[in-house]
Motif scaffolding. Sequence first.
Motif, PDB file in Angstrom:
ATOM      1  N   MET A 237       0.835  -1.205   0.000  1.00  0.00           N
ATOM      2  CA  MET A 237       0.000   0.000   0.000  1.00  0.00           C
ATOM      3  C   MET A 237       0.870   1.255   0.000  1.00  0.00           C
ATOM      4  SD  MET A 237      -3.232   0.709   2.537  1.00  0.00           S
ATOM      5  CE  MET A 237      -2.203   0.589   4.002  1.00  0.00           C
ATOM      6  N   TRP A 238       1.937   1.240   0.796  1.00  0.00           N
ATOM      7  CA  TRP A 238       2.865   2.369   0.811  1.00  0.00           C
ATOM      8  C   TRP A 238       3.601   2.489  -0.517  1.00  0.00           C
ATOM      9  CZ3 TRP A 238       3.083   6.486   3.652  1.00  0.00           C
ATOM     10  CH2 TRP A 238       2.531   6.464   4.936  1.00  0.00           C
ATOM     11  N   ALA A 239       3.931   1.373  -1.124  1.00  0.00           N
ATOM     12  CA  ALA A 239       4.582   1.412  -2.431  1.00  0.00           C
ATOM     13  C   ALA A 239       3.656   2.038  -3.474  1.00  0.00           C
ATOM     14  CB  ALA A 239       4.987  -0.001  -2.857  1.00  0.00           C
ATOM     15  N   ALA A 240       2.375   1.688  -3.419  1.00  0.00           N
ATOM     16  CA  ALA A 240       1.400   2.293  -4.336  1.00  0.00           C
ATOM     17  C   ALA A 240       1.317   3.798  -4.118  1.00  0.00           C
ATOM     18  CB  ALA A 240       0.028   1.651  -4.135  1.00  0.00           C
ATOM     19  N   ALA A 241       1.363   4.226  -2.856  1.00  0.00           N
ATOM     20  CA  ALA A 241       1.311   5.656  -2.553  1.00  0.00           C
ATOM     21  C   ALA A 241       2.528   6.382  -3.129  1.00  0.00           C
ATOM     22  CB  ALA A 241       1.226   5.869  -1.046  1.00  0.00           C
ATOM     23  N   VAL A 242       3.704   5.747  -3.051  1.00  0.00           N
ATOM     24  CA  VAL A 242       4.925   6.356  -3.597  1.00  0.00           C
ATOM     25  C   VAL A 242       4.820   6.506  -5.112  1.00  0.00           C
ATOM     26  CG1 VAL A 242       7.399   5.985  -3.966  1.00  0.00           C
ATOM     27  CG2 VAL A 242       6.402   5.591  -1.711  1.00  0.00           C
ATOM     28  N   VAL A 243       4.308   5.482  -5.786  1.00  0.00           N
ATOM     29  CA  VAL A 243       4.167   5.535  -7.249  1.00  0.00           C
ATOM     30  C   VAL A 243       3.138   6.596  -7.643  1.00  0.00           C
ATOM     31  CG1 VAL A 243       3.571   4.235  -9.325  1.00  0.00           C
ATOM     32  CG2 VAL A 243       4.839   3.121  -7.483  1.00  0.00           C
ATOM     33  N   ILE A 244       2.046   6.676  -6.901  1.00  0.00           N
ATOM     34  CA  ILE A 244       1.025   7.703  -7.174  1.00  0.00           C
ATOM     35  C   ILE A 244       1.635   9.094  -7.048  1.00  0.00           C
ATOM     36  CG2 ILE A 244      -1.081   8.764  -6.263  1.00  0.00           C
ATOM     37  CD1 ILE A 244      -1.977   5.907  -5.496  1.00  0.00           C
ATOM     38  N   PHE A 245       2.410   9.307  -5.985  1.00  0.00           N
ATOM     39  CA  PHE A 245       3.054  10.602  -5.780  1.00  0.00           C
ATOM     40  C   PHE A 245       4.032  10.913  -6.919  1.00  0.00           C
ATOM     41  CE2 PHE A 245       6.559  13.135  -3.972  1.00  0.00           C
ATOM     42  CZ  PHE A 245       5.846  14.266  -3.591  1.00  0.00           C
ATOM     43  N   ALA A 246       4.804   9.908  -7.335  1.00  0.00           N
ATOM     44  CA  ALA A 246       5.787  10.114  -8.402  1.00  0.00           C
ATOM     45  C   ALA A 246       5.103  10.502  -9.717  1.00  0.00           C
ATOM     46  CB  ALA A 246       6.626   8.846  -8.590  1.00  0.00           C
ATOM     47  N   ILE A 247       4.004   9.822 -10.056  1.00  0.00           N
ATOM     48  CA  ILE A 247       3.290  10.147 -11.293  1.00  0.00           C
ATOM     49  C   ILE A 247       2.687  11.547 -11.212  1.00  0.00           C
ATOM     50  CG2 ILE A 247       1.265   9.548 -12.695  1.00  0.00           C
ATOM     51  CD1 ILE A 247       1.834   6.641 -12.085  1.00  0.00           C
ATOM     52  N   ALA A 248       2.116  11.889 -10.055  1.00  0.00           N
ATOM     53  CA  ALA A 248       1.524  13.218  -9.889  1.00  0.00           C
ATOM     54  C   ALA A 248       2.576  14.315 -10.034  1.00  0.00           C
ATOM     55  CB  ALA A 248       0.846  13.319  -8.532  1.00  0.00           C
ATOM     56  N   VAL A 249       3.758  14.096  -9.438  1.00  0.00           N
ATOM     57  CA  VAL A 249       4.837  15.091  -9.550  1.00  0.00           C
ATOM     58  C   VAL A 249       5.328  15.189 -10.994  1.00  0.00           C
ATOM     59  CG1 VAL A 249       7.224  15.589  -8.875  1.00  0.00           C
ATOM     60  CG2 VAL A 249       5.577  14.861  -7.156  1.00  0.00           C
ATOM     61  N   TYR A 250       5.484  14.050 -11.654  1.00  0.00           N
ATOM     62  CA  TYR A 250       5.966  14.046 -13.037  1.00  0.00           C
ATOM     63  C   TYR A 250       5.034  14.839 -13.953  1.00  0.00           C
ATOM     64  CZ  TYR A 250       6.967  12.263 -17.722  1.00  0.00           C
ATOM     65  OH  TYR A 250       7.244  12.170 -19.056  1.00  0.00           O
ATOM     66  N   TYR A 251       3.728  14.604 -13.836  1.00  0.00           N
ATOM     67  CA  TYR A 251       2.798  15.302 -14.714  1.00  0.00           C
ATOM     68  C   TYR A 251       2.612  16.759 -14.303  1.00  0.00           C
ATOM     69  CZ  TYR A 251       1.422  11.707 -17.948  1.00  0.00           C
ATOM     70  OH  TYR A 251       1.433  10.806 -18.962  1.00  0.00           O
ATOM     71  N   THR A 252       2.805  17.057 -13.034  1.00  0.00           N
ATOM     72  CA  THR A 252       2.764  18.460 -12.610  1.00  0.00           C
ATOM     73  C   THR A 252       3.920  19.223 -13.248  1.00  0.00           C
ATOM     74  OG1 THR A 252       1.728  17.866 -10.514  1.00  0.00           O
ATOM     75  CG2 THR A 252       2.775  20.011 -10.641  1.00  0.00           C
ATOM     76  N   VAL A 253       5.103  18.623 -13.260  1.00  0.00           N
ATOM     77  CA  VAL A 253       6.257  19.262 -13.898  1.00  0.00           C
ATOM     78  C   VAL A 253       6.023  19.395 -15.404  1.00  0.00           C
ATOM     79  CG1 VAL A 253       8.712  18.988 -14.412  1.00  0.00           C
ATOM     80  CG2 VAL A 253       7.856  18.449 -12.128  1.00  0.00           C
ATOM     81  N   GLN A 254       5.380  18.396 -16.004  1.00  0.00           N
ATOM     82  CA  GLN A 254       5.094  18.451 -17.445  1.00  0.00           C
ATOM     83  C   GLN A 254       4.165  19.611 -17.797  1.00  0.00           C
ATOM     84  OE1 GLN A 254       7.561  16.461 -18.748  1.00  0.00           O
ATOM     85  NE2 GLN A 254       6.068  15.614 -20.172  1.00  0.00           N
ATOM     86  N   GLN A 255       3.270  19.956 -16.866  1.00  0.00           N
ATOM     87  CA  GLN A 255       2.313  21.036 -17.128  1.00  0.00           C
ATOM     88  C   GLN A 255       2.932  22.428 -17.000  1.00  0.00           C
ATOM     89  OE1 GLN A 255      -0.914  20.663 -18.119  1.00  0.00           O
ATOM     90  NE2 GLN A 255      -0.555  18.453 -18.205  1.00  0.00           N
ATOM     91  N   LEU A 256       4.095  22.539 -16.371  1.00  0.00           N
ATOM     92  CA  LEU A 256       4.730  23.829 -16.161  1.00  0.00           C
ATOM     93  C   LEU A 256       5.302  24.388 -17.453  1.00  0.00           C
ATOM     94  CD1 LEU A 256       6.553  23.109 -12.782  1.00  0.00           C
ATOM     95  CD2 LEU A 256       4.376  24.275 -13.127  1.00  0.00           C
TER      96      LEU A 256
END
Length: 256
Positions: A237-256
């Motif tokens: 469950m914690w691993a899933a949370a880390v991957v979710i955070f990583a994808i969210a950060v990656y796409y946030t940077v892509q939107q900048l």
Amino acid sequence: MAKKTNQKKIAGKKNQAMNTATKIFAAGACAEIYLLAVYRYYVQGTVSQVLTWHNRYLPALPWIGAALVAVGLLLLFTGAKTCEKKTAAARILVGAGVFAAVTAPMIRAWYTAALTPLCVVVPGIMILGIAWFLYDRECVYALMALCGAALILWVCRECLPVPAQRLAVRVLAALWLVLSAAAVVFVKKLCAAGGKFRDTQLLAESADYPLLYAAIGISALLVLAGMFTPVLAYYAMWAAAVVIFAIAVYYTVQQL
């Protein structure tokens, strides 16, 4: 002139998407504050506070919610369509009323078994709603797969220690694995069809399909690991949370 017109249209769409995302954030924040308040006074409160919530507030909330829905619908069908502020107020009343009317009986009947998942699901839905309007569709679908896996893992962690629930939980996890396999096949068909399913454009032609395959595969592997023991489910469950955070950060940077 044509370029300026197109730029104005794009800017208008971005502003509208941002406004919608802001409204979703506000609604989700209000719902989460309400749930945390219930948790504070109904779960962690004193004996008198718990009894007051159980005997007075929670039984009254469905009726208050029904009244809010009635007022919202009345407002919606009596001239709200001609006024944006009235329409917004009507939608807020209906949404808040439905939420209160549905969640209060669940919390009163099942206590933390209903309240704890609600405290997690509400912000999850809020994040997915914001991502739907601000990010690419493949990001949203990837986050949906991982959030669903995290929810399955939470169920595994809570229910696997109970012998009577062990079989049902593992069947649920197995169904998730079957669904993940079907999702991979569906994504392959979308990729071959340029992101279209029948006449609906579900993904852009240039969508990041490897991200979707990775998200579905990771979610399936995590559920497969977590369906055996609650300890593995906890770490997965914690691993899933880390991957979710990583994808969210990656796409946030892509939107900048």
